[in-house]
Design a protein around this motif. Sequence first.
Motif, PDB file in Angstrom:
ATOM      1  N   SER A  87       0.831  -1.213   0.000  1.00 29.03           N
ATOM      2  CA  SER A  87       0.000   0.000   0.000  1.00 29.03           C
ATOM      3  C   SER A  87       0.862   1.258   0.000  1.00 29.03           C
ATOM      4  CB  SER A  87      -0.926   0.011   1.217  1.00 29.03           C
ATOM      5  OG  SER A  87      -1.802  -1.094   1.199  1.00 29.03           O
ATOM      6  N   LEU A  88       1.919   1.250   0.806  1.00 30.24           N
ATOM      7  CA  LEU A  88       2.799   2.417   0.873  1.00 30.24           C
ATOM      8  C   LEU A  88       3.514   2.659  -0.457  1.00 30.24           C
ATOM      9  CD1 LEU A  88       4.390   1.978   4.424  1.00 30.24           C
ATOM     10  CD2 LEU A  88       2.724   3.695   3.708  1.00 30.24           C
ATOM     11  N   VAL A  89       3.947   1.570  -1.087  1.00 28.21           N
ATOM     12  CA  VAL A  89       4.620   1.704  -2.385  1.00 28.21           C
ATOM     13  C   VAL A  89       3.658   2.280  -3.424  1.00 28.21           C
ATOM     14  CG1 VAL A  89       5.652   0.424  -4.299  1.00 28.21           C
ATOM     15  CG2 VAL A  89       6.302  -0.112  -1.942  1.00 28.21           C
ATOM     16  N   LEU A  90       2.425   1.790  -3.424  1.00 34.00           N
ATOM     17  CA  LEU A  90       1.432   2.280  -4.379  1.00 34.00           C
ATOM     18  C   LEU A  90       1.082   3.745  -4.119  1.00 34.00           C
ATOM     19  CD1 LEU A  90      -0.977  -0.802  -4.579  1.00 34.00           C
ATOM     20  CD2 LEU A  90       0.704  -0.056  -6.281  1.00 34.00           C
ATOM     21  N   ILE A  91       0.915   4.087  -2.845  1.00 33.03           N
ATOM     22  CA  ILE A  91       0.602   5.482  -2.499  1.00 33.03           C
ATOM     23  C   ILE A  91       1.741   6.404  -2.917  1.00 33.03           C
ATOM     24  CG2 ILE A  91       0.265   7.077  -0.567  1.00 33.03           C
ATOM     25  CD1 ILE A  91      -1.226   4.790   0.866  1.00 33.03           C
ATOM     26  N   ALA A  92       2.977   5.959  -2.664  1.00 33.73           N
ATOM     27  CA  ALA A  92       4.140   6.767  -3.053  1.00 33.73           C
ATOM     28  C   ALA A  92       4.189   6.956  -4.564  1.00 33.73           C
ATOM     29  CB  ALA A  92       5.417   6.096  -2.557  1.00 33.73           C
ATOM     30  N   ALA A  93       3.868   5.895  -5.304  1.00 35.51           N
ATOM     31  CA  ALA A  93       3.892   5.984  -6.763  1.00 35.51           C
ATOM     32  C   ALA A  93       2.823   6.945  -7.279  1.00 35.51           C
ATOM     33  CB  ALA A  93       3.688   4.594  -7.370  1.00 35.51           C
ATOM     34  N   VAL A  94       1.660   6.932  -6.632  1.00 32.17           N
ATOM     35  CA  VAL A  94       0.567   7.814  -7.055  1.00 32.17           C
ATOM     36  C   VAL A  94       0.875   9.273  -6.732  1.00 32.17           C
ATOM     37  CG1 VAL A  94      -1.849   8.418  -6.621  1.00 32.17           C
ATOM     38  CG2 VAL A  94      -1.200   6.020  -6.900  1.00 32.17           C
ATOM     39  N   LYS A 120       3.908  10.686  -6.134  1.00 27.91           N
ATOM     40  CA  LYS A 120       5.206  11.194  -6.590  1.00 27.91           C
ATOM     41  C   LYS A 120       5.098  12.285  -7.656  1.00 27.91           C
ATOM     42  CE  LYS A 120       9.775   9.657  -8.102  1.00 27.91           C
ATOM     43  NZ  LYS A 120      10.619   8.485  -8.440  1.00 27.91           N
ATOM     44  N   PRO A 121       4.223  12.133  -8.660  1.00 26.65           N
ATOM     45  CA  PRO A 121       4.135  13.187  -9.692  1.00 26.65           C
ATOM     46  C   PRO A 121       3.664  14.535  -9.147  1.00 26.65           C
ATOM     47  CG  PRO A 121       3.140  11.143 -10.465  1.00 26.65           C
ATOM     48  CD  PRO A 121       3.383  10.973  -9.002  1.00 26.65           C
ATOM     49  N   PHE A 122       3.024  14.525  -7.980  1.00 27.56           N
ATOM     50  CA  PHE A 122       2.487  15.765  -7.417  1.00 27.56           C
ATOM     51  C   PHE A 122       3.465  16.456  -6.463  1.00 27.56           C
ATOM     52  CE2 PHE A 122      -1.074  12.950  -8.391  1.00 27.56           C
ATOM     53  CZ  PHE A 122      -1.865  13.765  -9.193  1.00 27.56           C
ATOM     54  N   LEU A 123       4.593  15.808  -6.190  1.00 26.42           N
ATOM     55  CA  LEU A 123       5.574  16.374  -5.270  1.00 26.42           C
ATOM     56  C   LEU A 123       6.649  17.130  -6.039  1.00 26.42           C
ATOM     57  CD1 LEU A 123       6.027  13.333  -2.843  1.00 26.42           C
ATOM     58  CD2 LEU A 123       4.553  15.329  -2.547  1.00 26.42           C
ATOM     59  N   LEU A 153      11.057  15.792  -3.079  1.00 27.39           N
ATOM     60  CA  LEU A 153      11.575  14.449  -3.339  1.00 27.39           C
ATOM     61  C   LEU A 153      13.034  14.332  -2.907  1.00 27.39           C
ATOM     62  CD1 LEU A 153       9.989  13.802  -6.855  1.00 27.39           C
ATOM     63  CD2 LEU A 153       9.317  12.779  -4.680  1.00 27.39           C
ATOM     64  N   ALA A 154      13.798  15.392  -3.159  1.00 30.72           N
ATOM     65  CA  ALA A 154      15.209  15.376  -2.757  1.00 30.72           C
ATOM     66  C   ALA A 154      15.336  15.334  -1.239  1.00 30.72           C
ATOM     67  CB  ALA A 154      15.921  16.609  -3.315  1.00 30.72           C
ATOM     68  N   ARG A 155      14.473  16.094  -0.556  1.00 31.21           N
ATOM     69  CA  ARG A 155      14.517  16.118   0.910  1.00 31.21           C
ATOM     70  C   ARG A 155      14.141  14.758   1.486  1.00 31.21           C
ATOM     71  NH1 ARG A 155      11.108  20.656   3.921  1.00 31.21           N
ATOM     72  NH2 ARG A 155      12.610  21.959   2.800  1.00 31.21           N
ATOM     73  N   ILE A 156      13.138  14.127   0.895  1.00 32.05           N
ATOM     74  CA  ILE A 156      12.728  12.799   1.353  1.00 32.05           C
ATOM     75  C   ILE A 156      13.868  11.803   1.170  1.00 32.05           C
ATOM     76  CG2 ILE A 156      11.177  10.859   0.886  1.00 32.05           C
ATOM     77  CD1 ILE A 156       9.021  12.924   0.167  1.00 32.05           C
ATOM     78  N   GLY A 157      14.549  11.900   0.024  1.00 35.05           N
ATOM     79  CA  GLY A 157      15.674  11.009  -0.229  1.00 35.05           C
ATOM     80  C   GLY A 157      16.803  11.210   0.764  1.00 35.05           C
ATOM     81  N   GLU A 158      17.107  12.464   1.057  1.00 35.60           N
ATOM     82  CA  GLU A 158      18.167  12.765   2.019  1.00 35.60           C
ATOM     83  C   GLU A 158      17.779  12.326   3.424  1.00 35.60           C
ATOM     84  OE1 GLU A 158      21.242  13.912   1.530  1.00 35.60           O
ATOM     85  OE2 GLU A 158      20.785  13.699  -0.604  1.00 35.60           O
TER      86      GLU A 158
END
Length: 210
Positions: free
Chosen positions: A119-126, A128-131, A136-141
């Motif tokens: 569910s988390l992977v699917l939510i993140a995929a949905v 992601k285009p809106f972030l 996204l860079a901050r989340i990665g860091e």
Amino acid sequence: MSLEVNFSMRFNTRLVVILWLAGLAGVLSFLLIDLDALIKLLPIPAETEIPPIPALKLLSLIQQAVILAVAVLVGVALASKVGLSSPVAEAAASGGDAVSAFKPQIIPGIIGGLAGGVSLVLIAAVLKPFLSPEMLARIGEFGKVLPFPTRLLYGGILEELLLRWGLMTLLVWTAWRLFQKGRGQPKPSFFVGAILVSSLVFAIGHLPIA
């Protein structure tokens, strides 16, 4: 009666110690975080004076250990009143077989974990285009700053004790006392509401990184 009271007190004391020590592992895992790098990721005004990192870590550890103790005490005092329990910890506290208490939770835990992960992977995929790229860079860091042991112990044990065992139990008990006068079994809606509220608190607690 005296023997029953003494046994109950010893059991509750052991249960508090077991749960607190389990949560303390999560508290101590905070020491593994590069706090300086984490602070740089947070939206803190440039003029804010940050205490020395060692002092900040020490204060954070003390604060979290105290909050953990409160949550554990609340859960131990109220969980059984509303039909909640911690089977493995309670088996250990009573001198029973903790392994046998754990076995029935393995399959549901795996299924729930897999379902939650997907569910988390699917939510993140949905989402992601809106972030924004910055987000996204901050989340990665942020992910790089948190070592695996911290994710496992802090998120997997400490936060569950704080928000599920402590807060969720308190919310269910409060609703049960207010709307049922403490009679009978709490309504399922109380549990649903408590889960939603504690989840919201969890989400709000993670907003600073956003």
